[in-house]
Design a protein around this motif. Structure first.
Motif, mmCIF file in Angstrom:
data_model
loop_
_atom_site.group_PDB
_atom_site.id
_atom_site.type_symbol
_atom_site.label_atom_id
_atom_site.label_comp_id
_atom_site.label_asym_id
_atom_site.label_seq_id
_atom_site.Cartn_x
_atom_site.Cartn_y
_atom_site.Cartn_z
ATOM 1 N N LEU A 1 -4.858 4.515 12.767
ATOM 2 C CA LEU A 1 -6.375 4.627 12.780
ATOM 3 C C LEU A 1 -6.808 5.240 11.225
ATOM 4 O O LEU A 1 -7.582 4.848 10.622
ATOM 5 N N VAL A 2 -5.966 6.196 10.745
ATOM 6 C CA VAL A 2 -6.054 6.675 9.550
ATOM 7 C C VAL A 2 -6.061 5.551 8.296
ATOM 8 O O VAL A 2 -6.644 5.486 7.401
ATOM 9 N N ILE A 3 -4.779 4.988 8.592
ATOM 10 C CA ILE A 3 -4.460 4.015 7.640
ATOM 11 C C ILE A 3 -5.458 2.825 7.449
ATOM 12 O O ILE A 3 -5.927 2.268 6.344
ATOM 13 N N VAL A 4 -5.759 2.273 8.664
ATOM 14 C CA VAL A 4 -6.784 1.341 8.899
ATOM 15 C C VAL A 4 -7.901 1.507 8.338
ATOM 16 O O VAL A 4 -8.741 0.724 7.643
ATOM 17 N N ALA A 5 -8.708 2.933 8.556
ATOM 18 C CA ALA A 5 -10.102 3.329 8.113
ATOM 19 C C ALA A 5 -9.693 3.549 6.712
ATOM 20 O O ALA A 5 -10.864 3.164 5.866
#
Length: 370
Positions: free
Chosen positions: A246-250
């Motif tokens: 989620l952090v990388i995609v965000a």
């Protein structure tokens, strides 16, 4: 942000990434299950053998020295804007760890032969009933639906910023922050960040699926405890993977911000590197706390002095599992933390072909958009 500050921040981030990855690799001999030493099946009591203990210490010291040297080199090469050499240096601890593992694997196998450590009977057990039902499990695959609102928010941000974007839109920058690639202003500007996010989300979901489909290891001498430990490990890994994903995609939302000039290329690069460093921390933390397959949760239990199971012949180079009789597609890794494919199962090759096709499709889509 000046080019000098960007280079320094990039160098620091790359050095931290190298140190984190190299440090985790150096700790691998202490994170693997006690019945394994340098990818060789041994009695749990063999971990106290002074020869094996010495190998673990040497492995730790050598990998830490190499990691520190590579981190320093990564910092210097980032300042010199040499991406090719930087990539090679960042991968050096992994290559060194693999070579050293093979050297010590051969030595442990020689010790095993001389000591006569072999399984006189292949004893396996399974956990069923209440113990199996109550054992922790990885997060359900439906949790990956959380990627959808992140992608939709990014699309909304891109649409809101679109009127103020220049034409053509700068989409790539070199190490100094100068634009070296443009895209014609159009629907492609909205689709590019979403395509990258979708590919990353699917990759993370595939990794999550592997956890759910993996064969669950059970120790014959302590089946319930080992099943509980593995369940806690797999659940923690699934949570860490979801958070990291989620952090990388965000972070890909930085793309439309850079397209519109809201953030400078240097700022977006630094922010992305900070995100990458932060994203790897949960994985490192789970590995250090739980160990491979929850092995660190069982370290207070007595060490068995006999081999109940030995599948060394199934593991090639200590990393590649090949067993045509095993219906499992995914199994816990022998050396390291995580999972490995069963290359003796035709479905594994089918999944690899599917992944290669997905990567090829992603590259084609990006080429068409850009």
């Amino acid at each position: 942000m000046s080019a000098e500050l960007v280079s320094q921040a990039t160098g620091v981030a790359m050095a931290l990434l190298t140190l984190l990855a190299g440090g985790l690799l150096a700790a691998v001999p202490w994170l693997t299950r006690r019945r394994e030493a340098f990818a060789v099946t041994v009695p749990e009591s063999a971990q106290s053998d002074p020869r094996i203990a010495r190998m673990r210490r040497v492995y730790l010291v050598v990998l830490l020295v190499i990691s520190v040297a590579c981190a320093a080199g990564s910092y210097a090469l980032s300042l010199a804007a040499n991406p090719l050499a930087l990539s090679a240096l960042t991968c050096a601890p992994v290559l060194a760890g693999f070579i050293l593992m093979l050297v010590f694997r051969a030595r442990v196998r020689a010790i095993k032969r001389a000591a006569g450590w072999r399984a006189h009977a292949q004893r396996t057990v399974a956990v069923a009933g209440a113990a199996e039902k109550n054992a922790p499990k990885p997060l359900p695959l439906t949790w990956n639906l959380l990627y959808l609102p992140v992608i939709l928010v990014t699309l909304a941000v891109s649409a809101a910023l679109y009127p103020g974007m220049p034409d053509p839109v700068p989409v790539h920058f070199d190490a100094s922050g100068a634009v070296d690639s443009y895209m014609e202003k159009g629907w492609q500007v909205l689709a590019l960040p979403v395509a990258v996010q979708a590919f990353l989300a699917l990759s993370m979901t595939a990794a999550h699926w592997q956890m759910l489909r993996s064969r669950r290891p059970v120790a014959p001498e302590s089946p319930t405890a080992s099943a509980l430990a593995y369940g806690m490990f797999a659940r923690a890994q699934s949570v860490a993977l979801l958070v990291t994903g989620l952090v990388i995609v965000a972070a890909i939302a930085l793309m439309p911000l850079a397209f519109a000039g809201v953030v400078t290329p240097g700022q977006s690069l630094v922010a992305l590197l900070v995100v990458c460093v932060g994203a790897i921390v949960p994985q490192v933390g789970v590995s250090l706390v739980y160990g491979q397959a929850g092995s660190r949760l069982l370290r207070r239990m007595g060490a068995a002095g006999e081999l109940d199971f030995d599948d060394d012949a199934r593991w090639h180079l200590g990393l590649f599992y090949v067993n045509r009789e095993d219906p499992s597609v995914v199994v816990p890794r022998r050396f390291g933390v995580g999972w490995a494919m069963n290359w003796g199962n035709p479905r594994s090759w089918g999944l690899v072909a599917l992944f290669v096709a997905a990567v090829a499709a992603f590259v084609i889509v990006i080429e068409l958009l850009v």
